[in-house]
Design a protein around this motif. Structure first.
Motif, PDB file in Angstrom:
ATOM      1  N   GLN A 197       5.554 -21.842 -23.566  1.00 14.45           N
ATOM      2  CA  GLN A 197       6.767 -21.049 -23.838  1.00 14.45           C
ATOM      3  C   GLN A 197       7.154 -21.049 -25.318  1.00 14.45           C
ATOM      4  O   GLN A 197       8.121 -20.377 -25.692  1.00 14.45           O
ATOM      5  CB  GLN A 197       7.943 -21.601 -23.022  1.00 14.45           C
ATOM      6  CG  GLN A 197       7.762 -21.489 -21.523  1.00 14.45           C
ATOM      7  CD  GLN A 197       7.657 -20.050 -21.051  1.00 14.45           C
ATOM      8  OE1 GLN A 197       8.439 -19.189 -21.454  1.00 14.45           O
ATOM      9  NE2 GLN A 197       6.665 -19.776 -20.217  1.00 14.45           N
ATOM     10  N   ALA A 198       6.449 -21.805 -26.141  1.00 16.78           N
ATOM     11  CA  ALA A 198       6.836 -21.939 -27.555  1.00 16.78           C
ATOM     12  C   ALA A 198       6.333 -20.726 -28.347  1.00 16.78           C
ATOM     13  O   ALA A 198       5.430 -20.823 -29.184  1.00 16.78           O
ATOM     14  CB  ALA A 198       6.287 -23.249 -28.130  1.00 16.78           C
ATOM     15  N   ARG A 199       6.928 -19.587 -28.050  1.00 20.03           N
ATOM     16  CA  ARG A 199       6.478 -18.308 -28.598  1.00 20.03           C
ATOM     17  C   ARG A 199       7.635 -17.578 -29.259  1.00 20.03           C
ATOM     18  O   ARG A 199       8.764 -17.610 -28.758  1.00 20.03           O
ATOM     19  CB  ARG A 199       5.931 -17.417 -27.471  1.00 20.03           C
ATOM     20  CG  ARG A 199       4.695 -17.988 -26.837  1.00 20.03           C
ATOM     21  CD  ARG A 199       4.214 -17.149 -25.660  1.00 20.03           C
ATOM     22  NE  ARG A 199       3.021 -17.773 -25.111  1.00 20.03           N
ATOM     23  CZ  ARG A 199       1.800 -17.584 -25.612  1.00 20.03           C
ATOM     24  NH1 ARG A 199       1.617 -16.756 -26.625  1.00 20.03           N
ATOM     25  NH2 ARG A 199       0.767 -18.223 -25.097  1.00 20.03           N
ATOM     26  N   ALA A 200       7.340 -16.906 -30.359  1.00 13.73           N
ATOM     27  CA  ALA A 200       8.343 -16.108 -31.054  1.00 13.73           C
ATOM     28  C   ALA A 200       8.963 -15.111 -30.073  1.00 13.73           C
ATOM     29  O   ALA A 200       8.244 -14.466 -29.300  1.00 13.73           O
ATOM     30  CB  ALA A 200       7.698 -15.377 -32.227  1.00 13.73           C
ATOM     31  N   GLY A 201      10.290 -15.023 -30.092  1.00 15.20           N
ATOM     32  CA  GLY A 201      11.005 -14.113 -29.200  1.00 15.20           C
ATOM     33  C   GLY A 201      11.555 -14.806 -27.964  1.00 15.20           C
ATOM     34  O   GLY A 201      12.470 -14.293 -27.317  1.00 15.20           O
TER      35      GLY A 201
END
Ligand code: MG
Ligand code: MG
Length: 251
Positions: free
Chosen positions: A136-140
């Motif tokens: 889940q460590a994603r931009a946005g």
């Protein structure tokens, strides 16, 4: 304040992260019945310094050792010493290294000798919770998308997450904003943006979530005496998704 890192800074953190990962790999070899947690601490400090790093935890708010070693029902922040590992123990080891001004932080729970199937399952679920959080460590996305993924994975397996201890931003300091709890509501919390670097660290218990602190003012254990596990990686949010910085060269 959340400090976003440049590509160059993230590369520096990756170099620190390699030393952390190599340290943990070496400690995994040493975490055998008969070894003391003090033996592991000594080996870790020697290796970290041989790589030009500094063990970040040593002296942090007065912490007396290079690493944290937390056996069985101890969750985190155990002080290495005379505890002698026994067959069937779980041992959570937390390592932080500062190299060229940047910090990396990672933890792994080792099986000492032969462990039973319940303990094995706790380790598997904690690793799966960490992987789900990293995903889940994603931009946005938002910080609590990580939190929710960790919580859901843990609780679906019938275990609990410790709520009074959290993951954290990391960079020039070991603890930066934002906090990264292991429970939460999806879509909440700070927006994740490229350049953010986070220590994601599920601490999960086989029993209830409550913990207590010992007289040493450091070591934290489960209230109900149930087993606990802790896995942690330092992760960069990038344009191309999550990048784990605490890995050995082979990755
Ligand atoms: Mg740590
Ligand atoms: Mg940490």
């Amino acid at each position: 304040m959340i400090v976003r890192k440049s590509r160059t800074e993230i590369e520096a953190m990756r170099r620190a992260g390699r030393v952390v990962a190599e340290t943990l790999a070496r400690l995994g070899e040493l975490a055998r019945p008969g070894a003391t947690t003090g033996d592991l601490d000594e080996a870790a400090e020697e290796y970290i310094r041989s790589e030009g790093g500094v063990p970040t935890f040593k002296g942090y708010r007065g912490f007396p050792a290079a690493i944290c070693t937390s056996p069985n029902s101890m969750v985190v922040h155990g002080i290495p010493g005379t505890y002698r590992l026994e067959d069937g123990d779980l041992l959570s080891v937390d390592v932080g290294v500062t190299l060229d001004g940047f910090v990396a932080d990672s933890a792994f729970t080792f099986a000492v000798g032969e462990i039973d199937s319940d303990a094995e399952r706790l380790l598997e679920v904690c690793q799966a919770a960490l992987a789900a959080g990293i995903e889940q460590a994603r931009a946005g996305k938002h910080v609590q998308d990580i939190s929710f993924a960790v919580q859901r994975t843990t609780e679906a397996a019938g275990f609990s997450v410790v709520r009074s201890l959290v993951g954290h931003g990391i960079g020039r300091s070991m603890h930066e904003d934002p906090q990264v709890p292991n429970f939460g509501e999806p879509g909440r919390g700070p927006l994740l943006q490229p350049g953010m670097t986070l220590a994601i660290e599920p601490m999960i218990n086989a029993g209830g979530p409550d913990v207590w602190m010992a007289d040493d003012r450091w070591s934290i254990s489960t209230d109900d005496g149930s087993l606990s596990a802790h896995f942690e990686h330092t992760v960069a949010v990038t344009e191309n998704g999550p990048v784990v910085l605490t890995q050995t060269q082979e990755h």
